[in-house]
Design an enzyme around this catalytic site. Structure first.
Site, PDB file in Angstrom:
ATOM      1  N   ARG A   7       0.867  -1.192   0.000  1.00 14.58           N
ATOM      2  CA  ARG A   7       0.000   0.000   0.000  1.00 14.58           C
ATOM      3  C   ARG A   7       0.895   1.231   0.000  1.00 14.58           C
ATOM      4  O   ARG A   7       1.290   1.715   1.067  1.00 14.58           O
ATOM      5  CB  ARG A   7      -0.903   0.048   1.253  1.00 14.58           C
ATOM      6  CG  ARG A   7      -2.017  -0.966   1.315  1.00 14.58           C
ATOM      7  CD  ARG A   7      -3.069  -0.836   0.229  1.00 14.58           C
ATOM      8  NE  ARG A   7      -3.799   0.418   0.208  1.00 14.58           N
ATOM      9  CZ  ARG A   7      -4.828   0.709   1.001  1.00 14.58           C
ATOM     10  NH1 ARG A   7      -5.259  -0.151   1.884  1.00 14.58           N
ATOM     11  NH2 ARG A   7      -5.437   1.869   0.903  1.00 14.58           N
TER      12      ARG A   7
ATOM     13  N   ASP B 227      -4.467   9.362   5.938  1.00 14.23           N
ATOM     14  CA  ASP B 227      -3.462   8.323   5.716  1.00 14.23           C
ATOM     15  C   ASP B 227      -2.054   8.870   5.796  1.00 14.23           C
ATOM     16  O   ASP B 227      -1.117   8.162   6.148  1.00 14.23           O
ATOM     17  CB  ASP B 227      -3.677   7.650   4.355  1.00 14.23           C
ATOM     18  CG  ASP B 227      -4.748   6.596   4.444  1.00 14.23           C
ATOM     19  OD1 ASP B 227      -5.902   6.968   4.715  1.00 14.23           O
ATOM     20  OD2 ASP B 227      -4.428   5.404   4.290  1.00 14.23           O
TER      21      ASP B 227
END
Lengths: 367, 367
Positions: free
Chosen positions: B90, B243
Site C-alpha cells: 500500500r 493516511d
C-alpha cells in the site's frame, strides 16, 4: 442519438397503437426495454419511478399524460385533475410544471371536443421543440470546446467532466450537457469525458452507456474523484445539466453538483451549465433559500442495483440491516460558482443580467 | 470497541496457536469473519486486499508480518526482504513504512537469535501504543465537541460529518476520527453523525456498523450530500482521518475528503482531521505536488459488493460491459482548508508551526 447504429429518441408516439412508447430507463445500461404508457397511473409511475428521467424528458412525458387525460375525458375538471396528478410526481423538476402549465393554458380556452387532438399535437410539438433546443445548446457549447482546443497542443483531447446524466435519454434527443460533446465528437474534435458515477442512482452508468454507444472516449469515476483530477490539471471544463435554474443563475441540479463547482473554482476550471430555457424558473431568485429539495427514499442510498454475475438484474444491500439513510436528491450551486450558462440562444453569465439579456420576454412576463 | 456487548480489537495475538488473528473486514458489515494470518503472502494479501485497512491498523499488521519473517529466518537479508515485500502492498500509507522502519531499526542491531522474540514483542507494543494514542485523540477531540455543544441549545445534538472509516476497525481500537465520537457519546453528550458512503469501497457502511453497534445515532448519506447539508446548517463539525499528513499539515486521505473540506470552508463549518503522529510524514511538505496517489483497480468503481436478497454476499456490475473506470484512491486537502489537527498531544493548527510545536523532536530529526 444512436444505439447500435439505429437512431432512437427517448420517447415516441406509436401511431399504429396510438400510444406513447418510452425507454424504461430503470433497466439501462444493462437492458433496453421499451414500454407502452397506457394509463394515467402508468404516467405517474413512469415519472416517479424514474423510468423516464431528466427535466426535459419529464416535461415531454407529462404533456403526453395530459393528452391521454384529454382523450379519456376532455372536461375542465379532468384537465385540472391531470395537472395536479402529474405535477406532484417530481416536485423539483421545473420543466414538469412548465409543460403542464403550457398544456392547460392552451387547452382551457378550447372547445372540449377539440382538446384531445390538440393535446396530442401539443405533446408532439413540445418533444420536437426539445430536440431543436438541445441541438442549439450543442452548437453553442461546441464553440466553448473549440476555444479550449485551440489553446491546447494539436490533437490533444479536451477533457470534460460531467455529473449525472444530462444526456439524450434525459431529453428527447441530444441531451443538454452532452449535446456539446456529441457536436464536438461529430465535428472531429478530440474529447475525453470524465463521467461522475452520481450516487445514489448511478446515472453516470447511463452517461457511460450513451457515450460508449456513440464512440466517445470516457472514463467512469466516483463522485469523490473529480476534485483530485482538477487539482492535477486533468479537467479542462465541467459541463453539467440542471433541473431548475433561478432568475439570477443559481443552478439546482443532481446532488453533488455543488461540490464539483467548488472544486472547479478552487482550481480555475471553467464550470458551465447547459440548460434549455424551460428549466429557468423566473419566479425564484435565491436557489439555496427558496428551492425545496426532494428527499427521496433512503433505500436508494443503502441498496444498489446492477447486473449479477449470471447476467440477471439484482440488488445488493451495502449497509448493515436497519441503517438509517438520508437522501436529498438535489443541491443548489450558487451563481457565483458558475462560469456560464449554455442555452439555446447562446452562452451567458449566470446573473440576472446574463439571463435577462438572452430572454428579455420572460423577464418582462415575470415582472 | 464492542460488538454485541463483547469487546474486540481489530487484531490480536492468539497465544494458543501462536498466530495473529484479524477481522477480515471485506465481509463487514454483513459478516464477522476472523482469519488467522499464517504466511508472508497472507500478510501481503491482508494489506493489499484490505482485509485490514486504515493507516494505523496496516502499520500494526505489518509489524506482525516482520515478526513472522523473523520467526522464519532472522537474517539481515530476510529482514530487508520483509521490509520490501510488505512496504509495496500500500504505497500511500505512511504508517506502513513507519512501522516497518521502526521494526528494522530496532531489530538490525540485535543478535539474529534474539530477533524473533523481540519482533513479536515490538508488534505487541506498536498495537498497544496505537490504542493509547487513539484514546488521547478522543479526549482532545471531545474538548472541541464540548465547545460546540456549549453554544447550542441544551440537549440538541452536535452534528458531525465524517468521510471513510477512520474508526476502531481502521486502528487497533477507538479509531481516530471516531474516537472523539465514542468519547462524547460515552460522556453523555448527544451527537449525531452524518456518515459519508465513501465510494468506491463504501467504508461508510463500516462506520455505520461501528456506530450502530455502539448505539450512536447516525445517518448514512452519499458522498454527494455533504455540501447540501452544510449549506443548510445541518453540520456543526467535520472530523476525518488521514493516511498521510505532511510537515505543513496537508492531509492525504480517502478520495473525496478534499471536496468536503471545500464545502466546509464555503459554509464556515470547522473541518478537523484526527491523526496519530505516526501518520505525519516529516519529509514531505507540499502534499498535492509530492504525494503519489495510489490508482486502484477500476473494477472497484464499476462493481459493488453487498448482501443479496437471499442473504449471501454478491457483486453487481453497475456500468455497461467494458466501461473504462478510473480509481484514484486518495486526494490531498491543502492545509489552508483544515481548521485544526487533533493529535494525541493536543489540537494544533495545520501549519509547520502547529505541528512543530507539538512534536519538536520530529522536526529536529527531519532537519
Amino acid at each position: 442519438m444512436k444505439i447500435d447504429g439505429k437512431h432512437f429518441r427517448s420517447l415516441w408516439w406509436n401511431y399504429d397503437d396510438a400510444v406513447l412508447e418510452i425507454i424504461d430507463q430503470r433497466w439501462l445500461p444493462h437492458d433496453l426495454r421499451i414500454q407502452q404508457v397506457k394509463t394515467m397511473q402508468d404516467f405517474a409511475d413512469a415519472i416517479y419511478e424514474m423510468r423516464v428521467r431528466g427535466a426535459p424528458l419529464i416535461g415531454a412525458t407529462a404533456a403526453y399524460g395530459v393528452a391521454l387525460a384529454m382523450a379519456n375525458d376532455p372536461s375542465d375538471g379532468n384537465l385540472d385533475d391531470a395537472w395536479t396528478f402529474l405535477e406532484k410526481t417530481r416536485p423539483t423538476a421545473i420543466n414538469l410544471r412548465w409543460a403542464l402549465d403550457r398544456c392547460r393554458n392552451i387547452l382551457k380556452p378550447m372547445d372540449e371536443h377539440d382538446r384531445a387532438a390538440a393535446a396530442l399535437q401539443l405533446a408532439h410539438d413540445i418533444s420536437d421543440e426539445d430536440v431543436e433546443i438541445n441541438r442549439k445548446i450543442g452548437e453553442n457549447g461546441l464553440a466553448l470546446i473549440r476555444d479550449i482546443a485551440a489553446r491546447k497542443p494539436e490533437g490533444e483531447p479536451v477533457r470534460l467532466l460531467t455529473h449525472c446524466n444530462a444526456g439524450w435519454i434525459a431529453t428527447v434527443d441530444w441531451g443538454t450537457a452532452t449535446s456539446p460533446m456529441y457536436h464536438a465528437h461529430d465535428a472531429g474534435l478530440p474529447i475525453h469525458v470524465w463521467v461522475d458515477e452520481t450516487r445514489p442512482r448511478n446515472q453516470g452508468a447511463l452517461t457511460s452507456w450513451e457515450l460508449g454507444s456513440h464512440g466517445i472516449p470516457h472514463t467512469y469515476i466516483t463522485d469523490n474523484a473529480g476534485g483530485h483530477l482538477m487539482q492535477h490539471g486533468q479537467v479542462d471544463m465541467v459541463i453539467t445539466g440542471t433541473d431548475r435554474t433561478t432568475r439570477r443563475g443559481d443552478v439546482c441540479n443532481k446532488i453533488g453538483t455543488y461540490l464539483k463547482a467548488l472544486a472547479a473554482r478552487d482550481n480555475g476550471v471553467p464550470f458551465y451549465v447547459a440548460l434549455p430555457s424551460p428549466t429557468i424558473d423566473w419566479t425564484v431568485d435565491d436557489g439555496v433559500a427558496e428551492i425545496p429539495i426532494e428527499e427521496r427514499d433512503a433505500r436508494e442510498t443503502t441498496h444498489i442495483m446492477g447486473k449479477l454475475e449470471d447476467g440477471s438484474i439484482g440488488t445488493v444491500q451495502v449497509t448493515p440491516d436497519g441503517t438509517p439513510g438520508g437522501n436529498p436528491a438535489f443541491d443548489v450551486t450558487p451563481n457565483h460558482l458558475v462560469t456560464g450558462l449554455i442555452t439555446e440562444r447562446g452562452v451567458c453569465a449566470a446573473t440576472p443580467e446574463g439571463l435577462g439579456g438572452l430572454f428579455p420576454e420572460f423577464v418582462q412576463a415575470a415582472e
